[in-house]
Design a protein around this motif. Sequence first.
Motif, PDB file in Angstrom:
ATOM      1  N   LYS A  44       0.809  -1.213   0.000  1.00  0.00           N
ATOM      2  CA  LYS A  44       0.000   0.000   0.000  1.00  0.00           C
ATOM      3  C   LYS A  44       0.843   1.263   0.000  1.00  0.00           C
ATOM      4  CE  LYS A  44      -3.889  -2.199   0.013  1.00  0.00           C
ATOM      5  NZ  LYS A  44      -4.809  -2.143  -1.142  1.00  0.00           N
ATOM      6  N   THR A  45       2.169   1.124  -0.148  1.00  0.00           N
ATOM      7  CA  THR A  45       3.056   2.280  -0.223  1.00  0.00           C
ATOM      8  C   THR A  45       3.871   2.188  -1.509  1.00  0.00           C
ATOM      9  OG1 THR A  45       4.755   1.096   1.038  1.00  0.00           O
ATOM     10  CG2 THR A  45       3.216   2.463   2.288  1.00  0.00           C
ATOM     11  N   PRO A  46       4.440   3.306  -1.983  1.00  0.00           N
ATOM     12  CA  PRO A  46       5.218   3.274  -3.229  1.00  0.00           C
ATOM     13  C   PRO A  46       6.439   2.358  -3.106  1.00  0.00           C
ATOM     14  CG  PRO A  46       4.646   5.530  -2.630  1.00  0.00           C
ATOM     15  CD  PRO A  46       4.291   4.678  -1.455  1.00  0.00           C
ATOM     16  N   ARG A  47       6.531   1.379  -3.997  1.00  0.00           N
ATOM     17  CA  ARG A  47       7.623   0.413  -3.973  1.00  0.00           C
ATOM     18  C   ARG A  47       7.876  -0.103  -5.373  1.00  0.00           C
ATOM     19  NH1 ARG A  47       9.064  -1.176   1.004  1.00  0.00           N
ATOM     20  NH2 ARG A  47       7.686  -0.639   2.728  1.00  0.00           N
ATOM     21  N   ASP A  48       8.972  -0.835  -5.533  1.00  0.00           N
ATOM     22  CA  ASP A  48       9.251  -1.530  -6.787  1.00  0.00           C
ATOM     23  C   ASP A  48       8.458  -2.828  -6.770  1.00  0.00           C
ATOM     24  OD1 ASP A  48      10.199  -2.831  -9.005  1.00  0.00           O
ATOM     25  OD2 ASP A  48      12.324  -2.557  -8.529  1.00  0.00           O
ATOM     26  N   ARG A  49       7.180  -2.728  -7.103  1.00  0.00           N
ATOM     27  CA  ARG A  49       6.276  -3.858  -6.969  1.00  0.00           C
ATOM     28  C   ARG A  49       6.685  -5.034  -7.846  1.00  0.00           C
ATOM     29  NH1 ARG A  49       0.988  -2.316  -5.259  1.00  0.00           N
ATOM     30  NH2 ARG A  49       0.021  -3.648  -6.837  1.00  0.00           N
ATOM     31  N   LEU A  50       7.179  -4.747  -9.044  1.00  0.00           N
ATOM     32  CA  LEU A  50       7.528  -5.829  -9.959  1.00  0.00           C
ATOM     33  C   LEU A  50       8.698  -6.648  -9.418  1.00  0.00           C
ATOM     34  CD1 LEU A  50       6.851  -7.128 -12.661  1.00  0.00           C
ATOM     35  CD2 LEU A  50       8.458  -5.531 -13.750  1.00  0.00           C
ATOM     36  N   THR A  51       9.745  -5.968  -8.947  1.00  0.00           N
ATOM     37  CA  THR A  51      10.890  -6.674  -8.384  1.00  0.00           C
ATOM     38  C   THR A  51      10.494  -7.466  -7.153  1.00  0.00           C
ATOM     39  OG1 THR A  51      12.480  -5.053  -9.221  1.00  0.00           O
ATOM     40  CG2 THR A  51      13.166  -6.386  -7.329  1.00  0.00           C
ATOM     41  N   GLU A  52       9.753  -6.825  -6.254  1.00  0.00           N
ATOM     42  CA  GLU A  52       9.341  -7.505  -5.033  1.00  0.00           C
ATOM     43  C   GLU A  52       8.483  -8.732  -5.334  1.00  0.00           C
ATOM     44  OE1 GLU A  52       9.328  -4.052  -1.608  1.00  0.00           O
ATOM     45  OE2 GLU A  52       7.421  -4.771  -2.396  1.00  0.00           O
ATOM     46  N   ALA A  53       7.494  -8.558  -6.204  1.00  0.00           N
ATOM     47  CA  ALA A  53       6.575  -9.660  -6.495  1.00  0.00           C
ATOM     48  C   ALA A  53       7.310 -10.834  -7.130  1.00  0.00           C
ATOM     49  CB  ALA A  53       5.448  -9.174  -7.402  1.00  0.00           C
ATOM     50  N   ARG A  54       8.281 -10.559  -7.992  1.00  0.00           N
ATOM     51  CA  ARG A  54       9.040 -11.644  -8.615  1.00  0.00           C
ATOM     52  C   ARG A  54       9.871 -12.400  -7.588  1.00  0.00           C
ATOM     53  NH1 ARG A  54      10.624  -8.373 -14.150  1.00  0.00           N
ATOM     54  NH2 ARG A  54       8.994  -9.308 -15.468  1.00  0.00           N
ATOM     55  N   LEU A  55      10.481 -11.677  -6.658  1.00  0.00           N
ATOM     56  CA  LEU A  55      11.261 -12.331  -5.612  1.00  0.00           C
ATOM     57  C   LEU A  55      10.375 -13.186  -4.717  1.00  0.00           C
ATOM     58  CD1 LEU A  55      13.668  -9.423  -4.571  1.00  0.00           C
ATOM     59  CD2 LEU A  55      14.317 -11.575  -5.675  1.00  0.00           C
ATOM     60  N   VAL A  56       9.215 -12.650  -4.370  1.00  0.00           N
ATOM     61  CA  VAL A  56       8.281 -13.411  -3.538  1.00  0.00           C
ATOM     62  C   VAL A  56       7.787 -14.649  -4.285  1.00  0.00           C
ATOM     63  CG1 VAL A  56       6.041 -13.346  -2.373  1.00  0.00           C
ATOM     64  CG2 VAL A  56       7.601 -11.410  -2.180  1.00  0.00           C
ATOM     65  N   LEU A  57       7.528 -14.507  -5.569  1.00  0.00           N
ATOM     66  CA  LEU A  57       7.092 -15.654  -6.374  1.00  0.00           C
ATOM     67  C   LEU A  57       8.161 -16.745  -6.372  1.00  0.00           C
ATOM     68  CD1 LEU A  57       5.023 -16.965  -8.256  1.00  0.00           C
ATOM     69  CD2 LEU A  57       6.166 -15.811 -10.168  1.00  0.00           C
ATOM     70  N   ASP A  58       9.423 -16.370  -6.530  1.00  0.00           N
ATOM     71  CA  ASP A  58      10.500 -17.357  -6.508  1.00  0.00           C
ATOM     72  C   ASP A  58      10.507 -18.122  -5.186  1.00  0.00           C
ATOM     73  OD1 ASP A  58      11.303 -16.617  -9.033  1.00  0.00           O
ATOM     74  OD2 ASP A  58      12.963 -15.352  -8.351  1.00  0.00           O
ATOM     75  N   ALA A  59      10.316 -17.401  -4.070  1.00  0.00           N
ATOM     76  CA  ALA A  59      10.303 -18.053  -2.759  1.00  0.00           C
ATOM     77  C   ALA A  59       9.119 -19.007  -2.637  1.00  0.00           C
ATOM     78  CB  ALA A  59      10.256 -17.003  -1.652  1.00  0.00           C
ATOM     79  N   CYS A  60       7.976 -18.581  -3.144  1.00  0.00           N
ATOM     80  CA  CYS A  60       6.783 -19.427  -3.076  1.00  0.00           C
ATOM     81  C   CYS A  60       6.919 -20.660  -3.961  1.00  0.00           C
ATOM     82  CB  CYS A  60       5.551 -18.628  -3.467  1.00  0.00           C
ATOM     83  SG  CYS A  60       5.065 -17.387  -2.250  1.00  0.00           S
ATOM     84  N   ARG A  61       7.479 -20.481  -5.141  1.00  0.00           N
ATOM     85  CA  ARG A  61       7.684 -21.627  -6.035  1.00  0.00           C
ATOM     86  C   ARG A  61       8.604 -22.652  -5.374  1.00  0.00           C
ATOM     87  NH1 ARG A  61       3.828 -20.402  -8.430  1.00  0.00           N
ATOM     88  NH2 ARG A  61       3.610 -19.624 -10.554  1.00  0.00           N
ATOM     89  N   ALA A  62       9.667 -22.188  -4.732  1.00  0.00           N
ATOM     90  CA  ALA A  62      10.605 -23.097  -4.079  1.00  0.00           C
ATOM     91  C   ALA A  62       9.935 -23.890  -2.962  1.00  0.00           C
ATOM     92  CB  ALA A  62      11.796 -22.315  -3.526  1.00  0.00           C
ATOM     93  N   ALA A  63       8.934 -23.280  -2.329  1.00  0.00           N
ATOM     94  CA  ALA A  63       8.241 -23.938  -1.229  1.00  0.00           C
ATOM     95  C   ALA A  63       6.999 -24.706  -1.682  1.00  0.00           C
ATOM     96  CB  ALA A  63       7.839 -22.896  -0.181  1.00  0.00           C
ATOM     97  N   GLY A  64       6.620 -24.564  -2.946  1.00  0.00           N
ATOM     98  CA  GLY A  64       5.421 -25.224  -3.445  1.00  0.00           C
ATOM     99  C   GLY A  64       4.140 -24.640  -2.887  1.00  0.00           C
ATOM    100  N   VAL A  65       4.155 -23.328  -2.626  1.00  0.00           N
ATOM    101  CA  VAL A  65       3.024 -22.630  -2.010  1.00  0.00           C
ATOM    102  C   VAL A  65       2.506 -21.571  -2.989  1.00  0.00           C
ATOM    103  CG1 VAL A  65       2.464 -20.956  -0.190  1.00  0.00           C
ATOM    104  CG2 VAL A  65       3.722 -23.045   0.362  1.00  0.00           C
ATOM    105  N   PRO A  66       1.185 -21.421  -3.126  1.00  0.00           N
ATOM    106  CA  PRO A  66       0.661 -20.439  -4.076  1.00  0.00           C
ATOM    107  C   PRO A  66       0.919 -19.004  -3.645  1.00  0.00           C
ATOM    108  CG  PRO A  66      -1.139 -21.457  -2.857  1.00  0.00           C
ATOM    109  CD  PRO A  66       0.102 -22.212  -2.507  1.00  0.00           C
ATOM    110  N   LEU A  67       1.185 -18.147  -4.644  1.00  0.00           N
ATOM    111  CA  LEU A  67       1.301 -16.708  -4.431  1.00  0.00           C
ATOM    112  C   LEU A  67       0.090 -16.019  -5.044  1.00  0.00           C
ATOM    113  CD1 LEU A  67       2.734 -14.100  -3.603  1.00  0.00           C
ATOM    114  CD2 LEU A  67       3.854 -14.115  -5.852  1.00  0.00           C
ATOM    115  N   ILE A  68      -0.613 -15.268  -4.217  1.00  0.00           N
ATOM    116  CA  ILE A  68      -1.757 -14.473  -4.646  1.00  0.00           C
ATOM    117  C   ILE A  68      -1.346 -13.007  -4.616  1.00  0.00           C
ATOM    118  CG2 ILE A  68      -4.185 -13.937  -4.217  1.00  0.00           C
ATOM    119  CD1 ILE A  68      -3.600 -16.917  -4.823  1.00  0.00           C
TER     120      ILE A  68
END
Length: 218
Positions: A44-68
């Motif tokens: 909800k604050t100004p951030r590099d959303r694309l970079t953050e979301a991609r990093l979070v997706l990588d972590a979720c993929r490694a754990a086999g957990v869905p990212l919403i």
Amino acid sequence: MHTIFPTRGLYAITADKHNTPEELVASVRDALRGGAAVIQYRVKTPRDRLTEARLVLDACRAAGVPLIINDDVELAAEIGADGVHLGRDDGSLAAARARLGAGAILGVSCYDSVDRAIEAEREGASYVAFGRFFPSLSKPGAPLARLETLRAARLRLNLPIVAIGGITPANGGALLEAGAGLLAVIDAVFGADDPRIAAERFLPLFALETGRRSARGA
């Protein structure tokens, strides 16, 4: 490739507490190690959303957990997230489905309305969320939802049911007993000094409710 959305477990939603994308993904990995069954990227604050979301997706993929992804269908499409969560003003389910594809997970905020949840199920939602149930740091002015709503939803819906809003290990058990399958938390995990330990504290609630349901034959 899309991950199946679970019917039970801890649904951890990111907070804006971190200062860098690396701090965020470290917290996400901690929450995953602690047993989070779903991660939602919410900012909800100004951030590099694309970079953050991609990093979070990588972590979720490694754990086999869905990212919403919260609210942002285009961001979900750009990074190939598992799905998107839509509030009242975030566009239609049909448009999100058309953009993200048949396999995408689509969640809908239903506040305190079972009728809204029934409509969402009819329109192709993957899960519904009710709340807030308790005082919330992230949405202090949001209207309250009732335990009776969860009880009615459990009887009338065939979708996973998420409860949200001020949930802690101390109060979450009542929501599971009333009908929720997943507990969505923000500050109780990502506001903690150690998100792994914070996530782990929720796990006994799910084990206890599984035992109760087995005893009831549900």
